[in-house]
Motif scaffolding. Sequence first.
Motif, PDB file in Angstrom:
ATOM      1  N   GLU A  56       0.829  -1.208   0.000  1.00 31.01           N
ATOM      2  CA  GLU A  56       0.000   0.000   0.000  1.00 31.01           C
ATOM      3  C   GLU A  56       0.862   1.256   0.000  1.00 31.01           C
ATOM      4  O   GLU A  56       0.560   2.222  -0.706  1.00 31.01           O
ATOM      5  CB  GLU A  56      -0.934   0.002   1.210  1.00 31.01           C
ATOM      6  CG  GLU A  56      -2.039  -1.023   1.128  1.00 31.01           C
ATOM      7  CD  GLU A  56      -2.858  -1.125   2.391  1.00 31.01           C
ATOM      8  OE1 GLU A  56      -2.445  -0.567   3.445  1.00 31.01           O
ATOM      9  OE2 GLU A  56      -3.926  -1.761   2.351  1.00 31.01           O
ATOM     10  N   GLU A  59       2.234   1.746  -3.454  1.00 32.69           N
ATOM     11  CA  GLU A  59       1.191   2.267  -4.338  1.00 32.69           C
ATOM     12  C   GLU A  59       0.976   3.755  -4.103  1.00 32.69           C
ATOM     13  O   GLU A  59       0.809   4.523  -5.061  1.00 32.69           O
ATOM     14  CB  GLU A  59      -0.123   1.520  -4.117  1.00 32.69           C
ATOM     15  CG  GLU A  59      -0.131   0.108  -4.635  1.00 32.69           C
ATOM     16  CD  GLU A  59      -1.401  -0.650  -4.257  1.00 32.69           C
ATOM     17  OE1 GLU A  59      -2.357  -0.034  -3.757  1.00 32.69           O
ATOM     18  OE2 GLU A  59      -1.435  -1.869  -4.476  1.00 32.69           O
ATOM     19  N   ASP A  60       0.973   4.168  -2.836  1.00 33.21           N
ATOM     20  CA  ASP A  60       0.807   5.587  -2.508  1.00 33.21           C
ATOM     21  C   ASP A  60       1.947   6.424  -3.090  1.00 33.21           C
ATOM     22  O   ASP A  60       1.719   7.491  -3.664  1.00 33.21           O
ATOM     23  CB  ASP A  60       0.727   5.797  -0.999  1.00 33.21           C
ATOM     24  CG  ASP A  60      -0.556   5.269  -0.391  1.00 33.21           C
ATOM     25  OD1 ASP A  60      -1.505   4.989  -1.157  1.00 33.21           O
ATOM     26  OD2 ASP A  60      -0.604   5.125   0.845  1.00 33.21           O
ATOM     27  N   LYS A  62       3.866   5.696  -5.615  1.00 35.21           N
ATOM     28  CA  LYS A  62       3.728   5.715  -7.075  1.00 35.21           C
ATOM     29  C   LYS A  62       2.644   6.713  -7.499  1.00 35.21           C
ATOM     30  O   LYS A  62       2.833   7.472  -8.450  1.00 35.21           O
ATOM     31  CB  LYS A  62       3.380   4.318  -7.593  1.00 35.21           C
ATOM     32  CG  LYS A  62       3.293   4.228  -9.091  1.00 35.21           C
ATOM     33  CD  LYS A  62       2.978   2.821  -9.549  1.00 35.21           C
ATOM     34  CE  LYS A  62       2.810   2.785 -11.054  1.00 35.21           C
ATOM     35  NZ  LYS A  62       2.395   1.485 -11.525  1.00 35.21           N
ATOM     36  N   ALA A  63       1.526   6.742  -6.784  1.00 32.56           N
ATOM     37  CA  ALA A  63       0.434   7.664  -7.116  1.00 32.56           C
ATOM     38  C   ALA A  63       0.880   9.107  -6.944  1.00 32.56           C
ATOM     39  O   ALA A  63       0.558   9.964  -7.785  1.00 32.56           O
ATOM     40  CB  ALA A  63      -0.782   7.372  -6.246  1.00 32.56           C
ATOM     41  N   PHE A  64       1.618   9.401  -5.880  1.00 28.00           N
ATOM     42  CA  PHE A  64       2.111  10.756  -5.672  1.00 28.00           C
ATOM     43  C   PHE A  64       3.096  11.157  -6.767  1.00 28.00           C
ATOM     44  O   PHE A  64       3.066  12.279  -7.267  1.00 28.00           O
ATOM     45  CB  PHE A  64       2.768  10.913  -4.304  1.00 28.00           C
ATOM     46  CG  PHE A  64       1.774  11.002  -3.181  1.00 28.00           C
ATOM     47  CD1 PHE A  64       0.826  12.005  -3.152  1.00 28.00           C
ATOM     48  CD2 PHE A  64       1.798  10.089  -2.145  1.00 28.00           C
ATOM     49  CE1 PHE A  64      -0.098  12.094  -2.118  1.00 28.00           C
ATOM     50  CE2 PHE A  64       0.887  10.169  -1.105  1.00 28.00           C
ATOM     51  CZ  PHE A  64      -0.058  11.171  -1.094  1.00 28.00           C
ATOM     52  N   GLU A  66       3.223   9.975  -9.820  1.00 30.32           N
ATOM     53  CA  GLU A  66       2.458  10.173 -11.042  1.00 30.32           C
ATOM     54  C   GLU A  66       1.735  11.517 -11.014  1.00 30.32           C
ATOM     55  O   GLU A  66       1.665  12.208 -12.029  1.00 30.32           O
ATOM     56  CB  GLU A  66       1.459   9.031 -11.245  1.00 30.32           C
ATOM     57  CG  GLU A  66       2.114   7.727 -11.615  1.00 30.32           C
ATOM     58  CD  GLU A  66       1.137   6.560 -11.652  1.00 30.32           C
ATOM     59  OE1 GLU A  66      -0.061   6.754 -11.353  1.00 30.32           O
ATOM     60  OE2 GLU A  66       1.595   5.442 -11.970  1.00 30.32           O
ATOM     61  N   ALA A  67       1.210  11.890  -9.868  1.00 30.02           N
ATOM     62  CA  ALA A  67       0.510  13.163  -9.748  1.00 30.02           C
ATOM     63  C   ALA A  67       1.475  14.331  -9.941  1.00 30.02           C
ATOM     64  O   ALA A  67       1.113  15.341 -10.550  1.00 30.02           O
ATOM     65  CB  ALA A  67      -0.180  13.262  -8.396  1.00 30.02           C
ATOM     66  N   TYR A  78      -7.704  13.988  -8.866  1.00 29.13           N
ATOM     67  CA  TYR A  78      -6.765  13.083  -8.207  1.00 29.13           C
ATOM     68  C   TYR A  78      -7.456  12.341  -7.067  1.00 29.13           C
ATOM     69  O   TYR A  78      -7.323  11.127  -6.916  1.00 29.13           O
ATOM     70  CB  TYR A  78      -5.554  13.861  -7.702  1.00 29.13           C
ATOM     71  CG  TYR A  78      -4.529  13.010  -7.013  1.00 29.13           C
ATOM     72  CD1 TYR A  78      -3.762  12.090  -7.725  1.00 29.13           C
ATOM     73  CD2 TYR A  78      -4.340  13.087  -5.640  1.00 29.13           C
ATOM     74  CE1 TYR A  78      -2.846  11.289  -7.107  1.00 29.13           C
ATOM     75  CE2 TYR A  78      -3.408  12.294  -5.006  1.00 29.13           C
ATOM     76  CZ  TYR A  78      -2.662  11.399  -5.743  1.00 29.13           C
ATOM     77  OH  TYR A  78      -1.748  10.599  -5.106  1.00 29.13           O
ATOM     78  N   LYS A  79      -8.222  13.051  -6.238  1.00 22.37           N
ATOM     79  CA  LYS A  79      -8.933  12.408  -5.134  1.00 22.37           C
ATOM     80  C   LYS A  79      -9.940  11.395  -5.651  1.00 22.37           C
ATOM     81  O   LYS A  79     -10.113  10.322  -5.076  1.00 22.37           O
ATOM     82  CB  LYS A  79      -9.633  13.463  -4.263  1.00 22.37           C
ATOM     83  CG  LYS A  79      -8.661  14.295  -3.437  1.00 22.37           C
ATOM     84  CD  LYS A  79      -9.343  15.073  -2.330  1.00 22.37           C
ATOM     85  CE  LYS A  79     -10.339  16.054  -2.860  1.00 22.37           C
ATOM     86  NZ  LYS A  79     -10.884  16.960  -1.833  1.00 22.37           N
ATOM     87  N   GLU A  81      -9.749   9.678  -8.433  1.00 21.39           N
ATOM     88  CA  GLU A  81      -8.998   8.511  -8.904  1.00 21.39           C
ATOM     89  C   GLU A  81      -8.573   7.630  -7.744  1.00 21.39           C
ATOM     90  O   GLU A  81      -8.599   6.400  -7.839  1.00 21.39           O
ATOM     91  CB  GLU A  81      -7.790   8.945  -9.721  1.00 21.39           C
ATOM     92  CG  GLU A  81      -8.142   9.447 -11.096  1.00 21.39           C
ATOM     93  CD  GLU A  81      -6.900   9.780 -11.921  1.00 21.39           C
ATOM     94  OE1 GLU A  81      -5.807   9.276 -11.594  1.00 21.39           O
ATOM     95  OE2 GLU A  81      -7.045  10.531 -12.890  1.00 21.39           O
ATOM     96  N   LEU A  82      -8.165   8.245  -6.655  1.00 20.69           N
ATOM     97  CA  LEU A  82      -7.745   7.471  -5.476  1.00 20.69           C
ATOM     98  C   LEU A  82      -8.929   6.698  -4.869  1.00 20.69           C
ATOM     99  O   LEU A  82      -8.765   5.596  -4.370  1.00 20.69           O
ATOM    100  CB  LEU A  82      -7.134   8.371  -4.411  1.00 20.69           C
ATOM    101  CG  LEU A  82      -5.734   8.872  -4.683  1.00 20.69           C
ATOM    102  CD1 LEU A  82      -5.270   9.786  -3.545  1.00 20.69           C
ATOM    103  CD2 LEU A  82      -4.754   7.727  -4.838  1.00 20.69           C
TER     104      LEU A  82
END
Length: 84
Positions: A56, A59-60, A62-64, A66-67, A78-79, A81-82
């Motif tokens: 997790e 993943e977080d 990676k998401a940051f 990408e953002a 963004y929210k 998508e999360l």
Amino acid sequence: MCTRYNKLDIKMLSIDYMETTTKRQELLKAINQRLEQAYEDTLEDVLELLNIRKAEDEEDIKAFEEAENEPTISWEQYKQELES
């Protein structure tokens, strides 16, 4: 090199670090004592939970990343998508 911290700031940071380190050491000691007494299936459960948490966190991160690389996405998008 510019120093932005005075001696008092450095001392406070050092104290915070020591308190955090001490608390961490106490937690690890308590956890280790409990793990030594735990059944094998409990140890497997703990390991699985730690692995889930690590995945997790990855993943977080990676998401940051990408953002950050996609400046055209709004915070609201963004929210959403999360959440999905």
